[in-house]
Design an enzyme around this catalytic site. Structure first.
Site, PDB file in Angstrom:
ATOM      1  N   SER A   1      24.211   0.233 -44.165  1.00 35.11           N
ATOM      2  CA  SER A   1      24.074  -0.571 -42.954  1.00 35.11           C
ATOM      3  C   SER A   1      23.699   0.274 -41.757  1.00 35.11           C
ATOM      4  CB  SER A   1      25.374  -1.323 -42.635  1.00 35.11           C
ATOM      5  OG  SER A   1      25.168  -2.100 -41.468  1.00 35.11           O
TER       6      SER A   1
ATOM      7  N   HIS B   1      30.222  -7.512 -45.132  1.00 35.37           N
ATOM      8  CA  HIS B   1      29.811  -6.939 -43.838  1.00 35.37           C
ATOM      9  C   HIS B   1      28.721  -7.816 -43.226  1.00 35.37           C
ATOM     10  CE1 HIS B   1      26.760  -4.767 -41.513  1.00 35.37           C
ATOM     11  NE2 HIS B   1      27.738  -4.023 -41.041  1.00 35.37           N
ATOM     12  N   ASN B   2      27.732  -8.162 -44.038  1.00 37.02           N
ATOM     13  CA  ASN B   2      26.637  -8.972 -43.517  1.00 37.02           C
ATOM     14  C   ASN B   2      27.102 -10.379 -43.145  1.00 37.02           C
ATOM     15  OD1 ASN B   2      25.148  -6.718 -44.179  1.00 37.02           O
ATOM     16  ND2 ASN B   2      23.402  -7.889 -44.908  1.00 37.02           N
TER      17      ASN B   2
ATOM     18  N   LYS C   1      29.394  -4.651 -48.724  1.00 34.53           N
ATOM     19  CA  LYS C   1      28.214  -4.760 -47.845  1.00 34.53           C
ATOM     20  C   LYS C   1      27.849  -6.230 -47.606  1.00 34.53           C
ATOM     21  CE  LYS C   1      24.549  -3.480 -45.464  1.00 34.53           C
ATOM     22  NZ  LYS C   1      23.665  -4.589 -45.279  1.00 34.53           N
TER      23      LYS C   1
ATOM     24  N   GLU D   1      28.565 -10.074 -39.923  1.00 32.56           N
ATOM     25  CA  GLU D   1      27.420  -9.893 -38.999  1.00 32.56           C
ATOM     26  C   GLU D   1      26.817 -11.260 -38.617  1.00 32.56           C
ATOM     27  OE1 GLU D   1      24.424  -6.935 -40.381  1.00 32.56           O
ATOM     28  OE2 GLU D   1      22.965  -8.542 -40.203  1.00 32.56           O
TER      29      GLU D   1
HETATM   30  C1  6PG Z   1      22.529  -3.921 -41.919  1.00 33.17           C
HETATM   31  C2  6PG Z   1      21.856  -5.251 -41.911  1.00 33.17           C
HETATM   32  C3  6PG Z   1      20.692  -5.210 -42.836  1.00 33.17           C
HETATM   33  C4  6PG Z   1      19.694  -6.316 -42.567  1.00 33.17           C
HETATM   34  C5  6PG Z   1      20.094  -7.626 -43.136  1.00 33.17           C
HETATM   35  C6  6PG Z   1      19.839  -8.769 -42.200  1.00 33.17           C
HETATM   36  O1  6PG Z   1      23.708  -3.903 -42.205  1.00 33.17           O
HETATM   37  O2  6PG Z   1      21.860  -2.919 -41.612  1.00 33.17           O
HETATM   38  O3  6PG Z   1      22.726  -6.258 -42.315  1.00 33.17           O
HETATM   39  O4  6PG Z   1      21.167  -5.143 -44.130  1.00 33.17           O
HETATM   40  O5  6PG Z   1      19.433  -6.433 -41.244  1.00 33.17           O
HETATM   41  O6  6PG Z   1      19.276  -7.757 -44.265  1.00 33.17           O
HETATM   42  O7  6PG Z   1      19.877  -9.903 -42.960  1.00 33.17           O
HETATM   43  P1  6PG Z   1      19.085 -11.211 -42.622  1.00 33.17           P
HETATM   44  O8  6PG Z   1      17.609 -10.898 -42.686  1.00 33.17           O
HETATM   45  O9  6PG Z   1      19.536 -12.137 -43.684  1.00 33.17           O
HETATM   46  O10 6PG Z   1      19.488 -11.605 -41.229  1.00 33.17           O
END
Ligand code: 6PG
Length: 473
Positions: A130, A187-188, A184, A191
């Protein structure tokens, strides 16, 4: 010729950045790519790092250029393309070599690949990375799942390239097989929820108070100096302050309100539901991105469907700040509950405090809150519930009245706040010692004779609406 410490296959943005990061930390890196013509320009642009980067267009040469036991890292799409690459590379490897998937992968695929490859004597590591391009180049947060020997081989490299927080690397071996990719994914999910909460706060100020982007940006900028300090708040302040050079209006005002997504938020919700957990803040965020695509429908609906209410006064900025704080704590708590459930279901023995610690720097959700959460988890809260750790429950008790006022104002004004209301309902469900599932059980028994437990007697029972002679099904 010097054999390389690690091989990186896939020189897209993230693969290139990781290769340069490793070379900068004095590791010799072999690189390869499906489009061979990318290799020479990549090495050329590496400047002073070029001597540590060894490009190979041929797959067999790429593999034989690696120090045994070999480490081969893939930064390519994690679905079918990865399966095809594994099938091509595996015959070129020796027992004890390690393949690493550093993309965003469905952890179920990672578990399958781990199992298949271990039958061939190969290690498979699912590594969550990430921090976007900047993180990959100068210090990402790295969430690793795999065998102990592969971690032993990989750890000096990942610890050298990861971000660090007060001298501790933001990289950890979290468990076997899919543990790293699962962490991960969550985590997303967090996010997604955090981004949605920010967008809701922006929406309340834009549509409820008629504020322009720059003014809202200044609020986020101020909040970034307090308990809400985080990378996402910081970049939101910058985004809202930016001007579109072509039209000279705020940059956000020329962007279509139609959000993309690649699937990790959805995976979080699916896995949470499979584990009997509620990631309702993430679900609200995934749903909001989904329906944002139907601009034509929303345009028509905005003229047909009424709010059915007259505008109320918006809560104060102080309320908004605290409401955001409460909603952020709750969406993180949901994420950690999902991690806890997965840890038990898959016997990963996840160290959740360590997860919070490696999210304190390098990753997209890095924030001041994560340090507090790491500390709270270490106090071993009752039922493993983060919201019951004393420092967290006190913070929630202080901030929840603001979240209530903000959600109530949004509802009365007809303004959407799906993530904030979802986590507030989750909080209220948690607080209810006697919930309402007794009625659900009665209904299930009524139409399907499913039986229920009684408060006053052991065993399974039917209600007076069913034939008491029938055995409980
Ligand atoms: C990270 C982000 C990275 C990416 C995601 C965004 O942790 O660096 O999460 O993995 O930005 O793929 O996901 P979306 O395109 O689904 O918003």
């Amino acid at each position: 010729m010097t054999k390389a410490d690690i091989g990186i296959y896939g020189l897209g943005t993230m693969g290139s950045a990781l290769a340069l990061n490793l070379a900068e930390k004095a590791f010799d890196v072999a690189v390869s790519n499906r489009e061979a013509e990318w290799l020479a320009p990549f090495v050329e642009e590496a400047g002073g790092l070029a001597p540590r980067i060894h490009a190979h267009a041929d797959l067999a040469e790429f593999i034989s250029a690696l120090k045994p036991p070999r480490l081969v890292l893939f930064m390519i799409p994690s679905g079918a393309p990865l399966d095809q690459m594994i099938a091509s590379v595996a015959p070129l490897l020796d027992a004890g070599d390690t393949l690493i998937d550093a993309g965003n992968a469905d952890f179920n695929d990672t578990r399958r690949r781990f199992k298949d490859l271990s039958q061939k004597g190969l290690h498979f590591v699912g590594m969550g990375v990430s921090g976007g391009e900047e993180g990959a180049r100068h210090g990402p947060s790295l969430m690793i799942g795999g065998s102990a020997p592969s971690w032993k081989r990989l750890s000096p490299m990942v610890e050298a390239i990861a971000a660090s927080y007060e001298g501790q690397p933001c990289a950890a071996h979290l468990g076997p097989d899919g543990a790293g990719h699962f962490v991960k994914t969550v985590h997303n999910g967090i996010e997604y929820a955090d981004m949605q909460i920010i967008a809701e706060v922006y929406g309340l100020l834009r549509d409820g108070a008629d504020w322009d982007a720059a003014r809202i940006g200044r609020v986020f900028d101020r909040w970034n100096a307090g308990p809400l300090q985080s990378y996402l708040v910081e970049i939101t302040a910058q985004v809202l302050a930016a001007t579109d050079p072509e039209t000279e209006v705020p940059a956000v005002d020329v962007i279509k309100d139609k959000a993309g997504q690649k699937g990790t938020g959805r995976w979080t919700v699916i896995e949470a539901l499979k584990l009997g957990q509620s990631a309702s803040g993430v679900e609200a965020a995934v749903g909001a991105r989904g329906w944002s695509s139907d601009i034509a429908l929303r345009d028509t609906a905005s003229r047909v469907l009424e709010a059915g209410t007259s505008a109320q006064e918006l809560p104060t900025l102080d309320d908004l700040e605290r409401a955001f704080e409460a909603a952020r704590i709750l969406s993180h708590a949901q994420g950690f509950a999902v991690l806890q459930a997965a840890s038990e279901a898959f016997e990963w023995d996840l160290d959740l405090a360590r997860v919070a610690e490696i999210w304190r720097a390098g990753c997209i959700i890095r924030s001041a809150l994560l340090d507090d959460l790491a500390e709270a988890i270490r106090t071993d809260p009752p039922h493993g519930a983060l919201v019951l750790a004393p420092a967290i429950s006190q913070r929630l008790n202080a901030a929840i009245p603001s979240l209530r006022r903000v959600v109530a104002a949004a509802v009365t004004d007809g303004l959407p706040a799906p993530a904030m209301s979802a986590v507030l309902s989750w909080y209220d469900s948690l607080r209810q010692a006697r919930g309402t599932a007794n009625v659900i059980q009665a209904q299930r028994d009524f139409f399907g004779r499913h039986g229920f437990e009684r408060l006053d007697q052991p065993g399974a029972h039917h209600g007076p609406w069913a034939d008491p002679e029938d055995p409980v099904s």
